[in-house]
Design an enzyme around this catalytic site. Structure first.
Site, PDB file in Angstrom:
ATOM      1  N   HIS A   1      36.505  43.028  37.325  1.00  0.00           N
ATOM      2  CA  HIS A   1      37.627  42.100  37.550  1.00  0.00           C
ATOM      3  C   HIS A   1      36.982  40.714  37.712  1.00  0.00           C
ATOM      4  O   HIS A   1      36.940  40.157  38.805  1.00  0.00           O
ATOM      5  CB  HIS A   1      38.374  42.543  38.809  1.00  0.00           C
ATOM      6  CG  HIS A   1      39.687  41.875  39.046  1.00  0.00           C
ATOM      7  ND1 HIS A   1      40.193  40.870  38.248  1.00  0.00           N
ATOM      8  CD2 HIS A   1      40.616  42.075  40.015  1.00  0.00           C
ATOM      9  CE1 HIS A   1      41.360  40.498  38.736  1.00  0.00           C
ATOM     10  NE2 HIS A   1      41.642  41.200  39.803  1.00  0.00           N
TER      11      HIS A   1
ATOM     12  N   ARG B   1      49.463  39.316  42.401  1.00  0.00           N
ATOM     13  CA  ARG B   1      48.689  38.075  42.427  1.00  0.00           C
ATOM     14  C   ARG B   1      48.095  37.694  41.068  1.00  0.00           C
ATOM     15  O   ARG B   1      48.246  36.578  40.599  1.00  0.00           O
ATOM     16  CB  ARG B   1      47.522  38.200  43.422  1.00  0.00           C
ATOM     17  CG  ARG B   1      47.861  37.816  44.824  1.00  0.00           C
ATOM     18  CD  ARG B   1      46.969  38.564  45.785  1.00  0.00           C
ATOM     19  NE  ARG B   1      47.408  39.943  45.801  1.00  0.00           N
ATOM     20  CZ  ARG B   1      48.327  40.405  46.630  1.00  0.00           C
ATOM     21  NH1 ARG B   1      48.821  39.640  47.546  1.00  0.00           N
ATOM     22  NH2 ARG B   1      48.752  41.645  46.560  1.00  0.00           N
ATOM     23  N   THR B   2      47.385  38.657  40.457  1.00  0.00           N
ATOM     24  CA  THR B   2      46.642  38.324  39.242  1.00  0.00           C
ATOM     25  C   THR B   2      47.592  37.904  38.121  1.00  0.00           C
ATOM     26  O   THR B   2      47.342  36.933  37.407  1.00  0.00           O
ATOM     27  CB  THR B   2      45.773  39.530  38.814  1.00  0.00           C
ATOM     28  OG1 THR B   2      44.983  39.927  39.940  1.00  0.00           O
ATOM     29  CG2 THR B   2      44.861  39.189  37.661  1.00  0.00           C
TER      30      THR B   2
ATOM     31  N   LYS C   1      56.593  54.790  25.071  1.00  0.00           N
ATOM     32  CA  LYS C   1      56.991  55.726  23.997  1.00  0.00           C
ATOM     33  C   LYS C   1      55.744  56.332  23.339  1.00  0.00           C
ATOM     34  O   LYS C   1      55.853  57.025  22.336  1.00  0.00           O
ATOM     35  CB  LYS C   1      57.798  54.990  22.933  1.00  0.00           C
ATOM     36  CG  LYS C   1      59.092  54.378  23.433  1.00  0.00           C
ATOM     37  CD  LYS C   1      59.803  53.689  22.273  1.00  0.00           C
ATOM     38  CE  LYS C   1      61.012  52.914  22.752  1.00  0.00           C
ATOM     39  NZ  LYS C   1      61.499  51.986  21.729  1.00  0.00           N
TER      40      LYS C   1
ATOM     41  N   ARG D   1      45.070  43.739  31.693  1.00  0.00           N
ATOM     42  CA  ARG D   1      44.785  44.628  32.833  1.00  0.00           C
ATOM     43  C   ARG D   1      45.130  46.035  32.388  1.00  0.00           C
ATOM     44  O   ARG D   1      46.213  46.274  31.834  1.00  0.00           O
ATOM     45  CB  ARG D   1      45.605  44.237  34.055  1.00  0.00           C
ATOM     46  CG  ARG D   1      45.525  45.302  35.134  1.00  0.00           C
ATOM     47  CD  ARG D   1      46.069  44.855  36.451  1.00  0.00           C
ATOM     48  NE  ARG D   1      45.164  43.949  37.120  1.00  0.00           N
ATOM     49  CZ  ARG D   1      45.195  43.717  38.438  1.00  0.00           C
ATOM     50  NH1 ARG D   1      46.089  44.303  39.205  1.00  0.00           N
ATOM     51  NH2 ARG D   1      44.342  42.880  38.991  1.00  0.00           N
TER      52      ARG D   1
HETATM   53  C1  NCD Z   1      42.566  43.977  43.338  1.00  0.00           C
HETATM   54  C2  NCD Z   1      42.660  44.744  42.034  1.00  0.00           C
HETATM   55  O1  NCD Z   1      43.722  44.880  41.450  1.00  0.00           O
HETATM   56  O2  NCD Z   1      41.606  45.193  41.630  1.00  0.00           O
HETATM   57  N1  NCD Z   1      43.614  43.083  43.575  1.00  0.00           N
HETATM   58  C3  NCD Z   1      43.695  41.879  42.925  1.00  0.00           C
HETATM   59  O3  NCD Z   1      43.494  41.764  41.744  1.00  0.00           O
HETATM   60  N2  NCD Z   1      43.986  40.810  43.684  1.00  0.00           N
HETATM   61  C4  NCD Z   1      42.246  44.829  44.507  1.00  0.00           C
HETATM   62  C5  NCD Z   1      43.178  45.929  44.909  1.00  0.00           C
HETATM   63  O4  NCD Z   1      44.082  46.334  44.182  1.00  0.00           O
HETATM   64  O5  NCD Z   1      42.978  46.443  46.007  1.00  0.00           O
END
Ligand code: NCD
Length: 326
Positions: free
Chosen positions: A135, A55-56, A83, A105
């Site tokens: 997040h 999603r993100t 590597k 991320r």
């Molecule tokens: C979350 C995350 O990656 O922190 N998901 C997201 O970004 N939509 C929550 C999760 O992984 O459970």
């Protein structure tokens, strides 16, 4: 607004409301046949993903493209990171290519902060999830979804979430979503209750700006929204509860439990959902569950954040609003 978005705790109430209001403007673009603005034409944004994401990652990419940015996608798998290349060398490579913003991320809490404050790069840094820490865009899209549902799309403009009650349930210990939401919801005036087994609550949770409870059934009738969290198996190195069945029985949301919610209350989930564990399929597919709406709202929020961090000052939409949208 600051130059980077590292933590939801860095946002003032006014910053957060400005982002939510700007996201409402961005949402109007999504209702048009041509869903694109020229705002970031000629600017380059890199999506630097060292950890899995559906999603993100897709949401940031959609947001960047709708703002006409040049987008570079980087995932650690298949790159020189496998590597053994360091974050510093990766960052310097990006800097050499002249990027304007980096969306990162990383499994290590603090990686986005390091990137923003190291002097390795000049670009704006946006945290798209770091370890168990933060997040912030997830918390913003959750607040946006809540404001729309509980206050109203137009009525919500300029408003925060004062007095709204939100219960967050599950693996708080490993959840950056929970941490970001507690910070932002508190800033926006909402009252947050965390419900989790004692083993899945972090040390020091007493000092967080929220209540803590172990009794889901008691807290449901009093809330305007319940947010279910996934159990973060990938971050666990020990057994935190006896069995999955036991966990679902005490902390999972099924139709019977959902019936305890007030009629107007919504069920939220950041995704990915583990159906049958923290949420049953019946609840996930019910009209009260906003999981899919949260994903759609994520694009508006990320457009707003990119726009504001990369220098947007006036109203986000350069052209006046067409008459039919008034
Ligand atoms: C979350 C995350 O990656 O922190 N998901 C997201 O970004 N939509 C929550 C999760 O992984 O459970």
């Amino acid at each position: 607004m600051q130059r980077h978005l590292i933590s939801a705790a860095d946002l003032s109430r006014d910053d957060a409301v400005l982002i939510l209001d700007t996201a409402e403007e961005m949402a109007r673009v999504a209702d048009r046949p041509i869903k694109k603005l020229p705002t970031l034409r000629g600017r380059t944004v890199v999506n630097l993903f060292f950890e899995d994401s559906t999603r993100t990652r897709i949401s940031f990419e959609a947001a960047e493209k709708r703002l006409s940015a040049d987008v570079i996608n980087f995932s650690a798998k298949g790159s020189s990171v496998s590597k053994g290349e360091s974050l510093k060398d990766t960052a310097q490579t990006l800097e050499a290519m002249g990027v304007d913003a980096v969306v990162i991320r990383h499994s290590a809490s603090g990686a986005p902060y390091r990137l923003a404050n190291s002097g390795w790069i000049d670009a704006a840094v946006i945290n798209a999830g770091d370890g168990t820490h933060q997040h912030p865009t997830q918390a913003l899209l959750d607040a946006f979804t809540l404001r729309r549902r509980l206050v109203g799309r137009d009525a919500g403009l300029g408003q925060d979430l004062s007095g709204k009650r939100v219960t967050i349930v599950g693996d708080v210990l490993h959840s950056r979503v929970a941490r970001s939401n507690v910070d932002l919801l508190h800033t926006l005036g909402a009252e947050v209750t965390l419900v989790a087994p004692p083993t899945l609550l972090p040390v020091g949770v007493e000092s967080w700006p929220c209540e803590v409870s172990y009794d889901l059934d008691a807290s449901l009738p009093k809330c305007d929204a319940v947010m279910m969290l996934r159990v973060q198996r990938e971050r666990m190195n020990a057994a935190f509860f006896p069995t999955e069945r036991e966990y679902s029985r005490r902390y999972g949301l099924d139709a019977d439990r959902m019936a305890r919610l007030p009629d107007h209350a919504v069920v939220m989930h950041p995704g990915p959902m583990v159906r049958g564990m923290e949420i049953t399929a019946e609840v996930a597919d019910s009209g009260r569950c906003t999981a899919v709406e949260q994903v759609a709202n994520g694009v508006h929020i990320r457009m707003a954040v990119l726009y504001l961090l990369l220098g947007g000052k006036e109203s986000a939409l350069t052209s006046p609003r067409p008459a039919e949208e008034k």
